[in-house]
Design an enzyme around this catalytic site. Sequence first.
Site, PDB file in Angstrom:
ATOM      1  N   HIS A 204       0.849  -1.200   0.000  1.00 21.14           N
ATOM      2  CA  HIS A 204       0.000   0.000   0.000  1.00 21.14           C
ATOM      3  C   HIS A 204       0.877   1.239   0.000  1.00 21.14           C
ATOM      4  O   HIS A 204       2.078   1.169   0.210  1.00 21.14           O
ATOM      5  CB  HIS A 204      -0.994  -0.011   1.162  1.00 21.14           C
ATOM      6  CG  HIS A 204      -0.395   0.080   2.525  1.00 21.14           C
ATOM      7  ND1 HIS A 204       0.413  -0.904   3.051  1.00 21.14           N
ATOM      8  CD2 HIS A 204      -0.476   1.041   3.490  1.00 21.14           C
ATOM      9  CE1 HIS A 204       0.785  -0.557   4.275  1.00 21.14           C
ATOM     10  NE2 HIS A 204       0.262   0.621   4.556  1.00 21.14           N
TER      11      HIS A 204
ATOM     12  N   HIS B 287       1.375   3.937   1.860  1.00 20.62           N
ATOM     13  CA  HIS B 287       1.916   4.679   3.003  1.00 20.62           C
ATOM     14  C   HIS B 287       3.440   4.799   2.927  1.00 20.62           C
ATOM     15  O   HIS B 287       4.130   3.823   2.619  1.00 20.62           O
ATOM     16  CB  HIS B 287       1.498   4.015   4.318  1.00 20.62           C
ATOM     17  CG  HIS B 287       0.065   4.273   4.681  1.00 20.62           C
ATOM     18  ND1 HIS B 287      -0.616   3.524   5.614  1.00 20.62           N
ATOM     19  CD2 HIS B 287      -0.813   5.201   4.226  1.00 20.62           C
ATOM     20  CE1 HIS B 287      -1.859   3.986   5.731  1.00 20.62           C
ATOM     21  NE2 HIS B 287      -2.003   4.997   4.891  1.00 20.62           N
TER      22      HIS B 287
ATOM     23  N   ASP C  70       5.799   4.790   5.042  1.00 20.94           N
ATOM     24  CA  ASP C  70       6.649   3.855   5.800  1.00 20.94           C
ATOM     25  C   ASP C  70       6.721   2.484   5.121  1.00 20.94           C
ATOM     26  O   ASP C  70       7.383   1.566   5.632  1.00 20.94           O
ATOM     27  CB  ASP C  70       6.194   3.745   7.264  1.00 20.94           C
ATOM     28  CG  ASP C  70       4.795   3.200   7.423  1.00 20.94           C
ATOM     29  OD1 ASP C  70       3.882   3.652   6.702  1.00 20.94           O
ATOM     30  OD2 ASP C  70       4.604   2.322   8.280  1.00 20.94           O
ATOM     31  N   HIS C  71       6.070   2.343   3.984  1.00 20.65           N
ATOM     32  CA  HIS C  71       6.164   1.119   3.172  1.00 20.65           C
ATOM     33  C   HIS C  71       6.773   1.364   1.792  1.00 20.65           C
ATOM     34  O   HIS C  71       7.067   0.408   1.075  1.00 20.65           O
ATOM     35  CB  HIS C  71       4.780   0.477   3.008  1.00 20.65           C
ATOM     36  CG  HIS C  71       4.188   0.056   4.306  1.00 20.65           C
ATOM     37  ND1 HIS C  71       4.081  -1.264   4.696  1.00 20.65           N
ATOM     38  CD2 HIS C  71       3.718   0.790   5.353  1.00 20.65           C
ATOM     39  CE1 HIS C  71       3.563  -1.320   5.900  1.00 20.65           C
ATOM     40  NE2 HIS C  71       3.326  -0.092   6.323  1.00 20.65           N
TER      41      HIS C  71
ATOM     42  N   HIS D  95      -7.396  -0.767   5.551  1.00 21.90           N
ATOM     43  CA  HIS D  95      -6.334   0.121   6.054  1.00 21.90           C
ATOM     44  C   HIS D  95      -6.123   1.251   5.050  1.00 21.90           C
ATOM     45  O   HIS D  95      -6.105   2.424   5.412  1.00 21.90           O
ATOM     46  CB  HIS D  95      -5.075  -0.700   6.270  1.00 21.90           C
ATOM     47  CG  HIS D  95      -3.906   0.089   6.753  1.00 21.90           C
ATOM     48  ND1 HIS D  95      -3.847   0.624   8.015  1.00 21.90           N
ATOM     49  CD2 HIS D  95      -2.742   0.442   6.142  1.00 21.90           C
ATOM     50  CE1 HIS D  95      -2.689   1.274   8.159  1.00 21.90           C
ATOM     51  NE2 HIS D  95      -2.010   1.179   7.038  1.00 21.90           N
TER      52      HIS D  95
ATOM     53  N   ASP E 260      -0.052  -4.072   6.142  1.00 19.36           N
ATOM     54  CA  ASP E 260      -0.729  -3.511   7.316  1.00 19.36           C
ATOM     55  C   ASP E 260      -2.173  -4.002   7.407  1.00 19.36           C
ATOM     56  O   ASP E 260      -3.051  -3.289   7.898  1.00 19.36           O
ATOM     57  CB  ASP E 260      -0.710  -1.971   7.265  1.00 19.36           C
ATOM     58  CG  ASP E 260       0.639  -1.405   7.664  1.00 19.36           C
ATOM     59  OD1 ASP E 260       1.550  -2.191   7.985  1.00 19.36           O
ATOM     60  OD2 ASP E 260       0.776  -0.165   7.649  1.00 19.36           O
TER      61      ASP E 260
ATOM     62  N   HIS F  41       4.633  -4.673  10.825  1.00 15.25           N
ATOM     63  CA  HIS F  41       4.946  -3.883  12.021  1.00 15.25           C
ATOM     64  C   HIS F  41       5.098  -4.752  13.262  1.00 15.25           C
ATOM     65  O   HIS F  41       4.401  -5.757  13.421  1.00 15.25           O
ATOM     66  CB  HIS F  41       3.848  -2.850  12.309  1.00 15.25           C
ATOM     67  CG  HIS F  41       3.849  -1.679  11.383  1.00 15.25           C
ATOM     68  ND1 HIS F  41       4.708  -0.612  11.527  1.00 15.25           N
ATOM     69  CD2 HIS F  41       3.095  -1.413  10.284  1.00 15.25           C
ATOM     70  CE1 HIS F  41       4.474   0.275  10.566  1.00 15.25           C
ATOM     71  NE2 HIS F  41       3.505  -0.183   9.790  1.00 15.25           N
TER      72      HIS F  41
HETATM   73 ZN   LIG Z   1       0.053   1.622   6.494  1.00 11.46          ZN
END
Ligand SMILES: [Zn+2]
Length: 242
Positions: free
Chosen positions: A55, A57, A59-60, A113, A132, A170
């Site tokens: 996805h 985001h 942080d990915h 998410h 996530d 995570h």
């Molecule tokens: Zn995420």
Amino acid sequence: MLEVVRVAALSDNYVWLIHDAVTDTTVVVDPGEAAPVIAALDARGWRADAIWTTHWHPDHTAGNAELKARYGCAVIGPEAERSKIPTLDHGVDEGDTVQIGDHQATVLMTPGHTAGHIVFHFADDGLLFSGDTLFAMGCGRLFEGTAAQMFANMQRFAMLPDATIVHGAHEYTLSNGRFALTVEPDNAVLIARMVDVEGLRADGLPTLPTTIGLERATNPFLRAQSVEQFAERRAGKDAFRG
Ligand SMILES: [Zn+2]
């Protein structure tokens, strides 16, 4: 057999390296930053041959550009989030397949998410890269989707074989487990698992990957019996401080 390596990144992310020794190729799943991924690849004499993104985001995905520049690898990710992933080369949707060596993974759409979140499922190898959407004893927050969508994702995961190894993105396990205990304080498997998790985290050790079987026994979101129950638990976790 595929070899999977966990790389810690940012504050609590895990980037997963999937390596096929036969073809000496490596896929990087959700690189939120490049440096620790490059270090892990270098240490093994590997290179990044592809990036798989669950996805949009940051942080990915924040490591995508640097890894692409260094290795010339392509990024495969959700077509539905193309506008939010500028590094995306090949968009995929529900039922599409992606390949590393002779090993094939199926793309499952798991919105909730984010609106276009996908996961990668190697049915023959028994591996799930759940981004996530599914964590140890937890699930992703509902930023762009509904409880009904996420409940449907949980129902799909619950039907996978117990031995399926789940690679979430995570290290949220301690907080997830503490919340899970508020939902099912008498769940003996959960109580025992939390003893293990507390010990691992006290030593700074990871608690992932997990398995579908263990999640079916301990994850309050996978164990929810209805959308209403799922929604109640999700709201409870959002408000939970522990
Ligand atoms: Zn995420």
